[in-house]
Design an enzyme around this catalytic site. Structure first.
Site, short mmCIF file in Angstrom:
data_model
loop_
_atom_site.label_atom_id
_atom_site.label_comp_id
_atom_site.label_asym_id
_atom_site.label_seq_id
_atom_site.Cartn_x
_atom_site.Cartn_y
_atom_site.Cartn_z
N LYS C 37 -4.09 5.76 -22.06
CA LYS C 37 -2.85 6.52 -22.10
C LYS C 37 -1.90 5.82 -23.08
O LYS C 37 -1.92 4.59 -23.19
CB LYS C 37 -2.26 6.57 -20.69
N SER C 112 1.54 12.92 -15.55
CA SER C 112 1.86 12.72 -16.95
C SER C 112 0.66 12.25 -17.78
O SER C 112 0.73 12.27 -19.00
CB SER C 112 2.99 11.70 -17.07
N SER C 136 0.54 10.75 -11.47
CA SER C 136 0.15 11.05 -12.85
C SER C 136 -1.32 10.83 -13.14
O SER C 136 -1.77 11.07 -14.26
CB SER C 136 0.99 10.22 -13.81
#
Lengths: 444, 90, 439
Positions: C37, C112, C136
Site C-alpha cells: 500500500k 482504504s 481498511s
C-alpha cells in the site's frame, strides 16, 4: 513579590531522547535521522538513561512519583518543530508535589517531566523580515523541565535557587558544566495581584536581569495607579527589557493527546534500582546537623571535594569536629593531591588524634602531616609569595577572566582551578580561594 | 457546530477555508458530532490506556548510532550552508 | 490459450483497474512477488499515501514489513492506490487514481486499501501488504472477493508506515487464499526495535487451533442490505458442516465503537498530519517570504484533500480544551470497556463472526451521493475489532449478482494463527470465484 520558575535543563545522555542520534556538538544538521526530522513512518523509542536520570531528579526533589507514566503530544506550529508537535509529558509527569531546600527555606516543586527539545533557529535577513535557518541537531535532545511553586521572593533568590539546584543536579546526574549559561527559563512574576509570564530567558544572568526589570515595571505601574495586565512577555537581551509577546503566539490550543508509539512505563522497579548519590548541599546540611560545624565551612568542604569531606567525616569519628575542620581545611586540603590517597588516611587520622589528645602539639602534628605528604618543611615555608605570583601571572596572561569576573564572580573558579593545580597541593583550598578573591577584587 | 467554532478549529489546524467549505464542514461535523452523542451514555471510567494491548517499559539503551547518512537527509531538505531554510518568523 | 503472465496481470491491474500508483519495469523470476500500500515506505518508490502533499517524497528507508519480505526472497512489484492517508472506505479519496472493482469497474474496491484488494484479486498468488486502521483490510477484501488478514495491534512493525492513527494502525496481508497469507505472515510478524509497540508481543504460534465455536452478535445483523444478510446466512450451514458451532450473542457496547473509533483516529491523525506544512513536505521555497503561519496554512490548505481536511477539523476539535475529556478521554475509556466486552464473549466462544460490509460493493455514482456520516457508518462492522486491536480475517462467503460478499471473524489478541486455521478450513468447504481476466 512572588516568583515561580519553569526551568529546562539538558540531560547528560550520549544519544537523543527518542532516537539514537548523538548529542555531541556537531556541524549544523549532522546529528539527524528520520525520527528527529519527523519523517512519516519513523517512530520514537525512549532512551532508558534519560528516564533513569529524570526519575532520579524527581526523587531527589522529593516528588510524588506515579507508578504509571506515559508521554503526550503537545501540538503547535513552529518552524523549529519537525512534527509540529512536541513529545512531552502532560497527565503523568515523572514527579509532582516536591520541594527543594534553599538556605533553610522549602521551595515547592510542582512538577518534573521529560520532553524533547525542538531544533535551533538562526534568524537570517533584515530585522522584521528574518526567515528561519533551522539546525535540527538540537531536535530531540532530552530536556528535564522543573516547575516551581511561586515561592521565590526576589530576582536574587531566583538566581540563587537555580545556582544551588545546578550544583546539586550536577553531582546527582552530571549535568553539563555550562548550565548556568544554557538553562532556559520561563518565569512567573507578580509584585501585586496579577502575574506576568516572562518566557524564554536563557542563562542565569539574563534571568536575574529580566526579573529585575519586570519587577520594576510592575512596581511603577502600581505606583502610578495602573493595572498590571496578565500576559506573556519576552526578554530582549540586547535592550535588557521585557516586551509584550504578540497575542497570536499565546492563543495556541495544544490539544494534548497521548503518544501511543511509546507505550507506557512503570516507575517502581526503576526507582528501586536507582542509587542516588548524596548531593553536595544536602551533605552540607547534614554536616551542620551532625557535627555542629558552621554552614559556610560545611559548604566550603563539600564544594571543594567530596573525598575531602569523606576524610573530614572520618576524622570526626575520632576527634572533635572543630579539630577536624581545622586540619581538613588547613594543611590537609593544602596537600590534598598526595593526601587524597586513601591508603594513608589511617596514619593521618592517628596524627590528628594524637594532637587532639595532647600527645603531640600542633607544630609537630603539622610537621608529621607534611612529612606524610612528602613536603619538606623548608619548601612549605615562604610559599605565600609563590602563590600570589602564580595567581597574578595567570590573571596577567588571561585578561578575559577578569572581564568575565566583572559580570559573574564565578569566573574566579578558572583561576582557583589553575592555582590549585599548579601549586600541586602546597596550599589549602581556603588559602587559594582567599588569595584569588583578594587579587580579583583588587583588579576588578 | 457553528461557524465561529469551525473557524477557530480551522485556525488552530492551520487550514484556510472558503465560505463554502466553512458552511459544508460545519454541517458535516454537526451531523457527525450529533451521532457521537451516544458516547455520553457510555459509563464513565478513569481507567484508560493509550494502546489496545499493553506496551510497557520498551526502552532503548543510550548508545549513539546513525543508520542513515545525514548527508543524504540534508540533500533531501534543500539545505543552504547545512541549514534548512524556512519561512519568515515575523 | 495459456494463462497470462504475472507481469501482464500487474500491468492490467494498473492500467484497467488503477490498482497501482507505480510498478516495477520487470519481474525477477525466482522471487515471489508482493505489493505494498502506498503508505508503506520503500526504497526506489515514492511514498505518497494517496496525498498530493507527499508528491515526490522518496523515503530513504524500507518499512520493516517490506524489508522482511524482501529478505525472505520477495520482490516489491508496486505500490497500491489508497484513500488519502487511509481516510475513506471506498478509495475514492485518492490523489493518485481511484481503483476499480475487479468484479465490476463501475463499483468501488472498498477502502482504504482498495488498490491492494484489487491487486490481490486480479493477480493469482499475489501477496498485497495492506494497512487497516478501522477496516481498511477487511473492507477491500470483502468487496474484492479475497482473503484479508488484519493482525493484532503491535504484531507487525509499523516502522515505515505513514501514520493515520498510531494506536489503531495495523499492517496486514491480502491475497486470494489464506494459505498464501499463512505462508508470509510469519515473515512480517515479530518484534522490531524501531517500533516499540511491536516489542510487547508473545511469540507467534507455529500452528493455530481451529476455532470450534463462533459468537454472532445480534447487533451486527441490524442495518444490513437484505442481499448481504441472505448470502451471509447461507454461509452458516457450511460452517456448521465444518463442525463449527455458531451461536447468537449480544454485545450491546458495540454501539459505542464507531464514535470512539472516529474520535481516537481523527485525534491522532490531526497531530500526525501537522508535520505536512511545507518545511519538509510540500516545500515551496519561493514562498518563504510569507510569515510562517500563513505559509503553513497555504501549503496545508492546498495540499490536503477534502476528507483529510474534514478529519483534521474533527480530530482537532475532539482534543481541544473544553471538548477533550468528553470526546478524546472518554473514547480511550470506551476502548478499554469494549476490550472487556469481547473478553466476556471469548470466555464462551473462540471467535466472533459477522458479515464484513453491510452492503455490496457500491457504484461510484451512489458513493457520490453519500454524506460523510453515511460513509463513516458503512464501517460499523469492521470498526469494533480494529478499535480494540484484535486480529480479524475477512473471507468471501457468498456471491450476489456476480459480486462478492465477505464474512469477518475476530479472535482475541495474538490469535492470528487460529483465524488462519479457520480460513484455510473454510477454503476446503467453500469455493471462491474470481473474475476472468484477459489482459
Amino acid at each position: 513579590m512572588k516568583i515561580g520558575l519553569e526551568m529546562h535543563f539538558q540531560l547528560p545522555t550520549r544519544s537523543k531522547l527518542f532516537c539514537p542520534c548523538p548529542t555531541a556538538p556537531a556541524e549544523p544538521n549532522h546529528n539527524i535521522c528520520p525520527v528527529c526530522l519527523g519523517y512519516p513512518g519513523s517512530r520514537p523509542s525512549l532512551n532508558r538513561k534519560a528516564l533513569e536520570i529524570g526519575l532520579g531528579i524527581a526523587q531527589f526533589l522529593d516528588c510524588r512519583i506515579e507508578e504509571r507514566v506515559w508521554f503526550s503530544r503537545k501540538t503547535y506550529f513552529y518552524p523549529d518543530l519537525p512534527k509540529n508537535f512536541q513529545i512531552t509529558q502532560y497527565e503523568t509527569p515523572l514527579g509532582t508535589d516536591g520541594r527543594f531546600e534553599l538556605n533553610g527555606r522549602s521551595i515547592g516543586i510542582w512538577r518534573v517531566h521529560l520532553e524533547e527539545d525542538p531544533g535551533r533557529i538562526r534568524r537570517v535577513g533584515r530585522p522584521g523580515e528574518e526567515i528561519a535557518f533551522v539546525d535540527y541537531n538540537r531536535s530531540g535532545i532530552p530536556l528535564v523541565e522543573i516547575v516551581t511553586a511561586p515561592d521565590l521572593t526576589s530576582p536574587e533568590e531566583a538566581r540563587t535557587f537555580i545556582d544551588q539546584l545546578v550544583i546539586e543536579l550536577r553531582a546527582l546526574c552530571g549535568l553539563e558544566a555550562q548550565d548556568e549559561q544554557t538553562v532556559r527559563v520561563d518565569a512567573n512574576i507578580s509584585v501585586g495581584e496579577e502575574r506576568v509570564e516572562v518566557k524564554n530567558v536563557q542563562g542565569l544572568r539574563n534571568l536575574e536581569r529580566a526579573l529585575r526589570f519586570e519587577a520594576g515595571r510592575q512596581y511603577k505601574l502600581i505606583a502610578a495607579g495602573k493595572r498590571v495586565v496578565r500576559e506573556t512577555r519576552r526578554f530582549d537581551e540586547e535592550r535588557k527589557v521585557t516586551t509584550s509577546a504578540r497575542e497570536k503566539e499565546t492563543e495556541e490550543d495544544y490539544g494534548y493527546i497521548g503518544e501511543p508509539d511509546l507505550g507506557e512505563f512503570r516507575t517502581g522497579n526503576m526507582l528501586r534500582a536507582l542509587d542516588l548519590k548524596e548531593t553536595p548541599l544536602a551533605r552540607a546540611r547534614r554536616l551542620v546537623a551532625s557535627y555542629g560545624i558552621a554552614e559556610v565551612t560545611a559548604k566550603q568542604l563539600v564544594l571543594t571535594s567530596s573525598r575531602l569531606t569523606d576524610l573530614f567525616e572520618e576524622l570526626c569519628h575520632h576527634v572533635p569536629a572543630e579539630r577536624a575542620v581545622a586540619w581538613t581545611t588547613g594543611p590537609i586540603s593544602g596537600n590534598w593531591s598526595t593526601l587524597q590517597d586513601q591508603a594513608i588516611w589511617p596514619e593521618l587520622v592517628q596524627i590528628v588524634k594524637a594532637d587532639a589528645e595532647g600527645h603531640i602539639n600542633d607544630i609537630e602534628a603539622k610537621r608529621r602531616i607534611l612529612a606524610l605528604a612528602g613536603v619538606r618543611q623548608e619548601e612549605a615555608s615562604g610559599t605565600e609569595d609563590d602563590l600570589s605570583k602564580l595567581i597574578s601571572d595567570y590573571i596577567d596572561a588571561h585578561p578575559e577572566v577578569l572581564a568575565d569576573y566583572r559580570r559573574n564572580p564565578k569566573a574566579a573558579n578558572t583561576v582557583i582551578g589553575h592555582a590549585m593545580k599548579e601549586s600541586r597541593g602546597r596550599h589549602s583550598s581556603k588559602e587559594v580561594v582567599e588569595e584569588v578573591k583578594r587579587q580579583m577584587e583588587r583588579r576588578a | 457546530m457553528d461557524r465561529e467554532t469551525i473557524a477557530k478549529v480551522a485556525k488552530v489546524a492551520r487550514l484556510a477555508l472558503t465560505d463554502e467549505e466553512m458552511e459544508r464542514y460545519a454541517q458535516d461535523l454537526d451531523a457527525i458530532l450529533n451521532s457521537f452523542a451516544v458516547l455520553d451514555e457510555a459509563p464513565a471510567s478513569d481507567t484508560y490506556a493509550l494502546n489496545p494491548v499493553p506496551v510497557v517499559d520498551v526502552l532503548r539503551e543510550d548508545e549513539p548510532a546513525q543508520e542513515i547518512d545525514p548527508q543524504l537527509l540534508r540533500g533531501q531538505m534543500g539545505t543552504y550552508e547545512d541549514y534548512v531554510r524556512g519561512p519568515r518568523l515575523s | 490459450m495459456s494463462a497470462p503472465s504475472t507481469y501482464a496481470l500487474i500491468q492490467y491491474a494498473q492500467r484497467r483497474h488503477l490498482a497501482f500508483t507505480e510498478t516495477v519495469d520487470g519481474l525477477d523470476e525466482g522471487r515471489f512477488h508482493f505489493s505494498a500500500k502506498d503508505n508503506l515506505c520503500a526504497l526506489g518508490f515514492q511514498a505518497r499515501a494517496g496525498s498530493a502533499v507527499l508528491e515526490g517524497y522518496r523515503p530513504p528507508f524500507d518499512a520493516t514489513p517490506i524489508h522482511r519480505l524482501k529478505a525472505a526472497g520477495g520482490q516489491l512489484v508496486g505500490k497500491t492506490t489508497m484513500d488519502e492517508f487511509g481516510f475513506g472506505s471506498f478509495s475514492t479519496n485518492s490523489a493518485h487514481g481511484v481503483p476499480l472493482n475487479p468484479f465490476d469497474p463501475d463499483r468501488s474496491c472498498g477502502g482504504s486499501s482498495g488498490g491492494a484488494g484489487a491487486a490481490a484479486c486480479l493477480i493469482p498468488g499475489h501477496i498485497a501488504l495492506g494497512v487497516s486502521t478501522g477496516g481498511s483490510i477487511s473492507g477491500p477484501a470483502s468487496f474484492c472477493g479475497v482473503v484479508g488478514l488484519t493482525p493484532t495491534y503491535g504484531r507487525v512493525s509499523r516502522y515505515g508506515l505513514i501514520d493515520y492513527g498510531n494506536s489503531l494502525d495495523k499492517v496486514g496481508l491480502l491475497s486470494r487464499s489464506a494459505a498464501s497469507i499463512a505462508q508470509h505472515f510469519g515473515t512480517i510478524a515479530g518484534p522490531d526495535p524501531k517500533d516499540p509497540t511491536s516489542c510487547a508481543q508473545p511469540p507467534l504460534a507455529g500452528k493455530g487451533r481451529m476455532p470450534s465455536s463462533l459468537a454472532l452478535p445480534r447487533e451486527a445483523m441490524e442495518n444490513l442490505d437484505p442481499a448481504v444478510r441472505k448470502a451471509f446466512q447461507g454461509a452458516l450451514p457450511v460452517l456448521r458442516g465444518m463442525g463449527v458451532a455458531v451461536e447468537e450473542v449480544s454485545m450491546p457496547s458495540l454501539r459505542f465503537a464507531l464514535p470512539a473509533y472516529y474520535v481516537l483516529a481523527t485525534s491522532e491523525a490531526s497531530t500526525n498530519l501537522a508535520r505536512y506544512c511545507g518545511m519538509r513536505f510540500g516545500r515551496r521555497e519561493e514562498e518563504f517570504n510569507q510569515h510562517f503561519n500563513d505559509f503553513f496554512t497555504g501549503v496545508r490548505s492546498e495540499g490536503f484533500g477534502d476528507e483529510a481536511k474534514r478529519r483534521i477539523l474533527l480530530g482537532t476539535f475532539c482534543r481541544m480544551v473544553g471538548f477533550r475529556s468528553r470526546y478524546y478521554l472518554k473514547s480511550l475509556a470506551v476502548r478499554q470497556m469494549l476490550i472487556g466486552e469481547y473478553r466476556r464473549v471469548f470466555q464462551e466462544h473462540d471467535a466472533v463472526l459477522t458479515p464484513t460490509m453491510p452492503f455490496l460493493p457500491p457504484r461510484f455514482e451512489d458513493i457520490r451521493r453519500m454524506t460523510p456520516l453515511e460513509m463513516y457508518l458503512a464501517d460499523f462492522l469492521t470498526i469494533p475489532p480494529n478499535l480494540v486491536g484484535m486480529p480479524h480475517v475477512s473471507v468471501p462467503c457468498g456471491y450476489v449478482d456476480g459480486l462478492p460478499v465477505g464474512m469477518q471473524v475476530v479472535a482475541d489478541h495474538w490469535k492470528e494463527m487460529d483465524l488462519l486455521e479457520l480460513a484455510k478450513g473454510w477454503e476446503g468447504a467453500f469455493l471462491y470465484t474470481f473474475p476472468e481476466v484477459r489482459p
